[in-house]
Design a protein around this motif. Structure first.
Motif, short mmCIF file in Angstrom:
data_model
loop_
_atom_site.label_atom_id
_atom_site.label_comp_id
_atom_site.label_asym_id
_atom_site.label_seq_id
_atom_site.Cartn_x
_atom_site.Cartn_y
_atom_site.Cartn_z
N CYS A 220 7.19 1.06 -13.84
CA CYS A 220 7.53 2.42 -14.27
C CYS A 220 6.26 3.26 -14.50
O CYS A 220 6.20 4.43 -14.11
CB CYS A 220 8.37 2.38 -15.55
SG CYS A 220 10.05 1.80 -15.31
N VAL A 221 5.26 2.65 -15.11
CA VAL A 221 4.00 3.37 -15.35
C VAL A 221 3.34 3.76 -14.03
O VAL A 221 2.93 4.91 -13.82
CB VAL A 221 3.06 2.51 -16.21
CG1 VAL A 221 1.67 3.14 -16.28
CG2 VAL A 221 3.62 2.33 -17.61
N LEU A 222 3.23 2.80 -13.12
CA LEU A 222 2.59 3.07 -11.84
C LEU A 222 3.35 4.12 -11.04
O LEU A 222 2.75 4.97 -10.37
CB LEU A 222 2.46 1.77 -11.04
CG LEU A 222 1.51 0.72 -11.61
CD1 LEU A 222 1.58 -0.57 -10.80
CD2 LEU A 222 0.09 1.25 -11.63
N ALA A 223 4.68 4.07 -11.09
CA ALA A 223 5.47 5.04 -10.33
C ALA A 223 5.27 6.45 -10.87
O ALA A 223 5.14 7.41 -10.09
CB ALA A 223 6.95 4.65 -10.38
N GLN A 224 5.24 6.59 -12.19
CA GLN A 224 5.08 7.92 -12.76
C GLN A 224 3.69 8.49 -12.47
O GLN A 224 3.54 9.68 -12.18
CB GLN A 224 5.30 7.87 -14.28
CG GLN A 224 6.73 7.57 -14.69
CD GLN A 224 7.69 8.65 -14.24
OE1 GLN A 224 7.35 9.83 -14.18
NE2 GLN A 224 8.92 8.25 -13.91
#
Length: 476
Positions: A220-224
């Motif tokens: 989720c962090v990398l996608a955002q």
């Protein structure tokens, strides 16, 4: 299945209060008939439920439980997770849309979730090659991705929207979004991942929860950080247009001036009073008082001195949905009957190989279940019983189903027995006696046993032998 006429053997299928009868059904389903068997057990549950629904007052009550039924119950509870997500997903979408006030930004906030689910579940496939992944870990990962995706999108996009409305160009707004909100998202994700990674020290079933959660958070962090910002830079029309530059904010560069736009509204006024004395102290006490029942309930299963959970129950209890009639019936059977083969069994295979050609053990013409293997299997059961003695999960002879299960004194009723007779029996035979293969065959095959004295016992031993013994192996 009864032992009528044999007063020395306790009938485990009749309840201790003589008010219930247990019918145990063992079946072997070929792989090609598994789907039909699943459909049959669903029909059987429906039939029994209809019997209970239309039965009048005082009628016979019928309940069903067992390994297959419990497994189906767990699968239904897993499916209910997905149903719950679908039926409640509209609420966070409405909240996110209300805050962003832009349909295009809302679509952009939801888009990373698809990539996050694909990447996270794809990663768990490789984890499943090394360990068994719990269904509930995957369901938790799905819910965590949905929650964090919206949460992080709210951080990122509201910052971008604020910068654009303040008159910043696209590049400046994106840089400000990544440098301020992006850093918060990264720190939050790293901290959460570290916290969940603590579960890696637990057994495999709980370890998968930690792996699933940590991987979902990092994805989720990398996608955002790597998806939302480039998309806004490439397609700026997805975001709001640049607003007029606030001259007041332009002239004043202080932090307080940049937050002036948020210092208004009902929530700001509410926070103004709640964070001031004595409201901050009163609100803290009220919240703690409201949570006190949950704290007390938690302490029922938690030893503060030992800092450990107590009385967690069987593993089924941790996975079955609350109020499950099937699981409650299984617990009732354990309580009412002198019988312990109702929950998920552990299967032990004992084989006797040929030293000259161990690879051909299954093809030898001579029977390999001989007296030595029979005795060794009984001694294995005895050692397991001795190892668990005195524990909360202590096992007894009745916990095992095997042709060579040791004979426990609790199965034997000494006529006119007293404490002296009991002690004499124990000193002579011990608490447990291992039957021999010759004794078993004598009961199974002799004319007097089959036709005169032990007719039903002989028949039932034959049935057990057919189910649990092969030429080269025994099942316990």
């Amino acid at each position: 299945y009864d032992f009528v006429g044999h007063h020395q053997i306790v009938n485990p299928f009749k309840s201790k209060d003589h008010q219930s009868i247990l019918l145990m059904w063992t079946w072997s389903v070929p792989v090609e008939l598994k789907q039909k068997a699943e459909a049959f057990q669903v029909d059987l549950r429906g039939y029994i439920d209809s019997m209970s629904e239309f039965a009048g007052k005082g009628a016979m009550e019928v309940q069903i439980t067992g390994n297959v039924i419990l497994d189906h119950e767990m699968m239904v509870s897993i499916f209910e997770f997905a149903i719950h997500e679908v039926t409640t997903v509209w609420l966070p979408i409405l909240i996110l849309g209300y805050v962003l006030r832009s349909f295009r930004l809302l679509i952009l906030a939801l888009t990373p979730m698809l990539f996050e689910i694909l990447v996270a579940f794809g990663f768990m496939y490789f984890v499943s090659l090394k360990m068994t992944i719990s269904y509930y870990a995957l369901m938790m990962m799905l819910m965590l991705i949905m929650a964090l995706s919206w949460d992080y999108a709210l951080f990122m996009l509201t910052r971008y929207k604020t910068e654009r409305e303040a008159g910043a160009d696209v590049e400046t707004a994106v840089v400000s979004m990544v440098s301020s909100s992006g850093s918060i998202v990264v720190v939050s994700g790293v901290v959460l991942s570290i916290c969940w990674s603590v579960m890696l020290g637990l057994p495999d079933m709980f370890k998968t929860f930690g792996i699933a959660a940590a991987s979902a958070i990092l994805v989720c962090v990398l996608a955002q950080v790597t998806l939302v910002a480039p998309v806004l830079a490439i397609l700026p029309w997805l975001g709001p247009p640049a607003g007029d530059v606030d001259k007041g904010l332009e002239e004043s560069t202080g932090t307080l001036a940049r937050t002036q736009q948020f210092r208004q509204g009902a929530y700001f006024c509410m926070g103004k009073y709640l964070t001031g004395f004595p409201c901050n102290l009163i609100s803290f006490v009220i919240v703690y008082a409201l949570m006190m029942p949950f704290t007390l309930r938690f302490l029922k299963n938690f030893d503060v001195k030992e800092f450990a959970f107590t009385e967690m129950g069987h593993s089924f209890e941790m996975t079955m949905p609350r109020g499950s009639q099937t699981f409650n019936t299984s617990l009732q059977v354990l309580k009412d009957f002198d019988f312990e083969m109702t929950l998920m069994p552990v299967l032990i295979f004992a084989t006797n190989t040929n030293a000259a050609a161990p690879e051909s053990a299954g093809n030898l013409s001579v029977p390999l279940v001989n007296e030595d293997l029979f005795k060794l299997n009984c001694q294995m059961i005895e050692s397991i019983i001795a190892k668990t003695h005195g524990e909360t999960y202590a096992l007894g002879a009745k916990s095992f189903q095997s042709p060579s299960v040791p004979i426990d004194k609790s199965y034997i009723s000494i006529p006119f027995g007293d404490s002296f007779a009991d002690s004499a029996f124990q000193s002579l035979f011990g608490k447990m006696v291992c039957p021999s293969l010759s004794q078993m065959n004598l009961v199974r095959k002799s004319f007097l046993s089959k036709q005169v004295f032990l007719t039903q016992t002989s028949e039932h031993l034959d049935l057990m032998w057919e189910e649990m013994v092969r030429k080269n192996a025994m099942l316990t």
